[in-house]
Every structure is written in structure tokens, then in C-alpha cells.
Motif scaffolding. Sequence first.
Motif, PDB file in Angstrom:
ATOM      1  N   VAL A 190       0.871  -1.174   0.000  1.00 38.21           N
ATOM      2  CA  VAL A 190       0.000   0.000   0.000  1.00 38.21           C
ATOM      3  C   VAL A 190       0.910   1.227   0.000  1.00 38.21           C
ATOM      4  N   ARG A 191       0.811   2.010  -1.035  1.00 38.82           N
ATOM      5  CA  ARG A 191       1.700   3.155  -1.217  1.00 38.82           C
ATOM      6  C   ARG A 191       1.225   4.347  -0.389  1.00 38.82           C
ATOM      7  N   GLY A 192       2.120   4.880   0.403  1.00 46.65           N
ATOM      8  CA  GLY A 192       1.851   6.097   1.153  1.00 46.65           C
ATOM      9  C   GLY A 192       2.756   7.213   0.666  1.00 46.65           C
ATOM     10  N   GLU A 193       2.207   8.401   0.472  1.00 46.52           N
ATOM     11  CA  GLU A 193       2.972   9.535  -0.032  1.00 46.52           C
ATOM     12  C   GLU A 193       2.896  10.685   0.968  1.00 46.52           C
ATOM     13  N   MET A 194       3.975  11.410   1.101  1.00 48.20           N
ATOM     14  CA  MET A 194       4.024  12.506   2.060  1.00 48.20           C
ATOM     15  C   MET A 194       4.889  13.624   1.526  1.00 48.20           C
ATOM     16  N   LEU A 195       4.778  14.761   2.189  1.00 43.71           N
ATOM     17  CA  LEU A 195       5.677  15.861   1.882  1.00 43.71           C
ATOM     18  C   LEU A 195       5.935  16.647   3.154  1.00 43.71           C
ATOM     19  N   TYR A 196       7.060  17.349   3.156  1.00 44.48           N
ATOM     20  CA  TYR A 196       7.412  18.242   4.255  1.00 44.48           C
ATOM     21  C   TYR A 196       7.264  19.679   3.778  1.00 44.48           C
ATOM     22  N   LEU A 197       6.571  20.479   4.593  1.00 46.15           N
ATOM     23  CA  LEU A 197       6.421  21.895   4.328  1.00 46.15           C
ATOM     24  C   LEU A 197       7.148  22.691   5.400  1.00 46.15           C
ATOM     25  N   GLU A 198       7.677  23.828   5.006  1.00 43.63           N
ATOM     26  CA  GLU A 198       8.367  24.695   5.951  1.00 43.63           C
ATOM     27  C   GLU A 198       7.798  26.108   5.857  1.00 43.63           C
ATOM     28  N   THR A 199       7.351  26.626   6.997  1.00 40.03           N
ATOM     29  CA  THR A 199       6.845  27.993   7.076  1.00 40.03           C
ATOM     30  C   THR A 199       6.896  28.439   8.528  1.00 40.03           C
ATOM     31  N   ASP A 200       7.188  29.715   8.737  1.00 40.43           N
ATOM     32  CA  ASP A 200       7.171  30.264  10.094  1.00 40.43           C
ATOM     33  C   ASP A 200       5.916  31.093  10.336  1.00 40.43           C
ATOM     34  N   GLU A 201       4.936  30.966   9.437  1.00 41.75           N
ATOM     35  CA  GLU A 201       3.715  31.750   9.553  1.00 41.75           C
ATOM     36  C   GLU A 201       2.615  31.051  10.325  1.00 41.75           C
ATOM     37  N   ILE A 202       2.840  29.805  10.725  1.00 37.47           N
ATOM     38  CA  ILE A 202       1.854  29.071  11.510  1.00 37.47           C
ATOM     39  C   ILE A 202       2.581  28.146  12.470  1.00 37.47           C
ATOM     40  N   SER A 203       1.991  27.966  13.630  1.00 35.07           N
ATOM     41  CA  SER A 203       2.528  27.050  14.631  1.00 35.07           C
ATOM     42  C   SER A 203       1.423  26.103  15.068  1.00 35.07           C
ATOM     43  N   LEU A 204       1.746  24.836  15.175  1.00 33.02           N
ATOM     44  CA  LEU A 204       0.804  23.826  15.665  1.00 33.02           C
ATOM     45  C   LEU A 204       1.460  23.048  16.799  1.00 33.02           C
ATOM     46  N   SER A 205       0.659  22.656  17.781  1.00 29.70           N
ATOM     47  CA  SER A 205       1.180  21.956  18.957  1.00 29.70           C
ATOM     48  C   SER A 205       0.949  20.458  18.930  1.00 29.70           C
ATOM     49  N   ARG A 206       0.162  19.994  17.977  1.00 28.10           N
ATOM     50  CA  ARG A 206      -0.253  18.590  17.960  1.00 28.10           C
ATOM     51  C   ARG A 206      -0.632  18.185  16.539  1.00 28.10           C
ATOM     52  N   ASN A 252      -3.714  21.238  -1.409  1.00 20.53           N
ATOM     53  CA  ASN A 252      -5.036  21.853  -1.301  1.00 20.53           C
ATOM     54  C   ASN A 252      -5.626  21.660   0.092  1.00 20.53           C
ATOM     55  N   ALA A 253      -5.448  20.453   0.631  1.00 18.49           N
ATOM     56  CA  ALA A 253      -5.979  20.194   1.964  1.00 18.49           C
ATOM     57  C   ALA A 253      -5.227  20.993   3.020  1.00 18.49           C
ATOM     58  N   ALA A 254      -3.901  21.101   2.889  1.00 16.97           N
ATOM     59  CA  ALA A 254      -3.140  21.908   3.835  1.00 16.97           C
ATOM     60  C   ALA A 254      -3.581  23.369   3.786  1.00 16.97           C
ATOM     61  N   TYR A 255      -3.822  23.867   2.595  1.00 16.45           N
ATOM     62  CA  TYR A 255      -4.296  25.247   2.428  1.00 16.45           C
ATOM     63  C   TYR A 255      -5.670  25.419   3.070  1.00 16.45           C
ATOM     64  N   ALA A 256      -6.511  24.374   2.992  1.00 14.95           N
ATOM     65  CA  ALA A 256      -7.828  24.440   3.620  1.00 14.95           C
ATOM     66  C   ALA A 256      -7.713  24.514   5.132  1.00 14.95           C
ATOM     67  N   LEU A 257      -6.691  23.877   5.688  1.00 14.98           N
ATOM     68  CA  LEU A 257      -6.485  23.966   7.132  1.00 14.98           C
ATOM     69  C   LEU A 257      -6.082  25.379   7.514  1.00 14.98           C
ATOM     70  N   HIS A 258      -5.143  25.969   6.761  1.00 18.96           N
ATOM     71  CA  HIS A 258      -4.725  27.347   7.023  1.00 18.96           C
ATOM     72  C   HIS A 258      -4.071  27.908   5.758  1.00 18.96           C
ATOM     73  N   PRO A 259      -4.489  29.100   5.314  1.00 19.16           N
ATOM     74  CA  PRO A 259      -3.935  29.676   4.079  1.00 19.16           C
ATOM     75  C   PRO A 259      -2.428  29.905   4.120  1.00 19.16           C
ATOM     76  N   SER A 260      -1.840  29.993   5.304  1.00 18.64           N
ATOM     77  CA  SER A 260      -0.395  30.200   5.377  1.00 18.64           C
ATOM     78  C   SER A 260       0.383  29.084   4.711  1.00 18.64           C
ATOM     79  N   PHE A 261      -0.204  27.882   4.650  1.00 21.96           N
ATOM     80  CA  PHE A 261       0.493  26.788   3.988  1.00 21.96           C
ATOM     81  C   PHE A 261       0.623  27.031   2.488  1.00 21.96           C
ATOM     82  N   GLY A 262      -0.159  27.961   1.954  1.00 25.26           N
ATOM     83  CA  GLY A 262      -0.024  28.290   0.547  1.00 25.26           C
ATOM     84  C   GLY A 262       1.306  28.943   0.217  1.00 25.26           C
ATOM     85  N   GLU A 263       1.941  29.554   1.193  1.00 28.62           N
ATOM     86  CA  GLU A 263       3.243  30.207   0.989  1.00 28.62           C
ATOM     87  C   GLU A 263       4.400  29.380   1.539  1.00 28.62           C
TER      88      GLU A 263
END
Length: 331
Positions: A190-206, A252-263
Motif C-alpha cells: 500500500v503506497r503512502g505519499e508525504m511531503l514536508y512543508l516549511e513555514t514560520d507563519e503558523i505554529s501547531l502543537s499537535r 489543497n488540503a493543507a491550504y484548507a487547514l490554514h492559508p499560510s500553507f499556501g506560501e
Amino acid sequence: MRILIKGAGVAGLTAALELVKRGFAVEVNDVSPAIGHGASWFAGGMLAPWCERESAEEVVLTLGQSALDWWEEATPGLVTRNGTLVVAPARDKTELSRFASRTSGYRWVDEDDIAALEPDLAGRFRHGLFFEGEGHLDPRLALSALHQRLVSSGVTFHLGIQNIDEGDFDRIVDCTGHAQIGALSGLRGVRGEMLYLETDEISLSRPMRLLHPRIPLYIVPREPGRFMVGATMIESEDGGPISARSMMECLNAAYALHPSFGEAQIIETGTGIRPAFANNLPCITQRGDTLFINGAHRHGFLLSPSMARQAADILDKKEVSHADSRQWRRA
């Protein structure tokens, strides 16, 4: 008794530690020249038995609950127990109700609660589910920590070696994952795909799970400013680069969580082939002097400690201690 463990992913390293604890002489062989490859390297590291119960059997919950304590003891300082927050756009509130109906261990949260838990998400979601008892870790740091602990305990690693003389060992524990597709009956990839994003415009604790009828997504915070986004589940054994479709859906889903992921900057993408049986539950298969630990599907870090304990019980000639062991072992 001398034990050779084949495979230095999460299944192999957890099994090695359990066996070392019981006094076995353990050596580990892997074809990779370094720790860190395959599905374990691209895992989310979410220790989330209640969330996983939404789409898995009850045994995943019952055996997965001990994983947080196991990892906390095995890799001190790497487990974060901040829970999991599950949200959905207002139009998809029914997805939250469906998710809640299939699991437990949560409380409903409203807009104010979400803002208190994750200030950067204030005003973005009206309702959510908070699984307070869950946690997460960085799989790459955890694998490295296990490796270092095993080396300090006297375990010899044979890395970058295709074949090793198995005649010097009393038993073999094979944890080579998708390499056994075609050899173990019913095992598939079962193929799983992922990516790493880097931004200092949002912080998440969990870890965050965004529910959507078509593209459910999780985002897991790593070091400050870096986030792991995943992951697809595609019935395929092709381990090539991430597909354009999956990339677009994750973004698209990351952007839906928070627009900062668009940058955000995309700093890494990856794919891993998760081995799975028909019921998506792992099992231990015994053939002669070899135990095969395989089929963890998407639950490698969550269920490997329980699988490792059961394998150690078998090799220690003790009664298997788990009430649901029939789910895990095939003769």
C-alpha cells in the motif's frame, strides 16, 4: 540464544530492543547502508489508537494504547503527549459525526476550544474532536535513538550487506516489510505519499486531522516551522516519486487547514510501500526457525511494540500475553 534480525525499520528495531531486554544476543542486518529508509522513514509518527480505530479493528485500539508508554521509555524525551485535534470545514460537519460514531476517547470542542488549543486556527473551524490521550513523535529521531540505544547495549549491526551467514544464529526474525511481498501469502503493498512543508507563519502543537469526503489529511508538527503532510493510501507497489495528483491534493488540503500553507516551501517529498494483509492487521508467521513480523499497514509505530513483545514471548517460550493474539499470529 543468538538471534539475527533482518530489517532495521521500526519493526526490526523494536523487536531487537524487546529481545535485548530479555537477555538474548541480538544482531541486526539490513541491506541499506544506514538506518532510515523504507516506509518507517516516511511515517507520520502519530501514536493515535483512538483516531486509528475509526477505520481499523478494535485490536488496533486495545494493543495500540500501550505504545505511548513504550516509546516514552525507549526514546526518552521524544514523545509529545498533546493529543490529536480532528476538524472539518463547516459544510462537512457530518464527517465529524461519522468519525465520532466509529471511535471513542474524544470530546467535542467548539470554536473557542479550538482557538485555545491551537491559537493560529482561531476562527477557522466551528467544531472538532479532541483526543486528549494521544501523542506523537518524530519517526526519524525515534529510529536513530533506538539504533543508538541498541549499539550501546552491545547489539551488532551489519548494514549495507545483502547476505549474511545465517548458520551462526539459532533463530531468525525477519522484519523486511514489503520485500516479502510474493513470499508471504496474502501480503500486498500500500503506497503512502508525504511531503514536508516549511513555514514560520503558523505554529501547531499537535497532529491535526482535516476530514474531507475525498481527501482526508493529517499534518504533524516536527521541529519549529516544519510540518509533515500525508498521507495517501494507494493500492500499489510502485515506490516511485509522489504523483502530481497526490501532491495537489495534499497541498489543497493543507491550504484548507490554514492559508499560510499556501506560501510554505516544499522541502521534501517521499513515498513508502506499507506491507499489509487483507485485514490490514499485522501478524507473526513462523516457518521453521524463522519468525516473520509483517503487515503493519499504516500502524507501524503504533503496533510494533506489541508485535515485538509477542515475538519475544514466542522466542522466550512463554505464553503469548495478549488476549487478542489470535489476530496476530499464523502458524
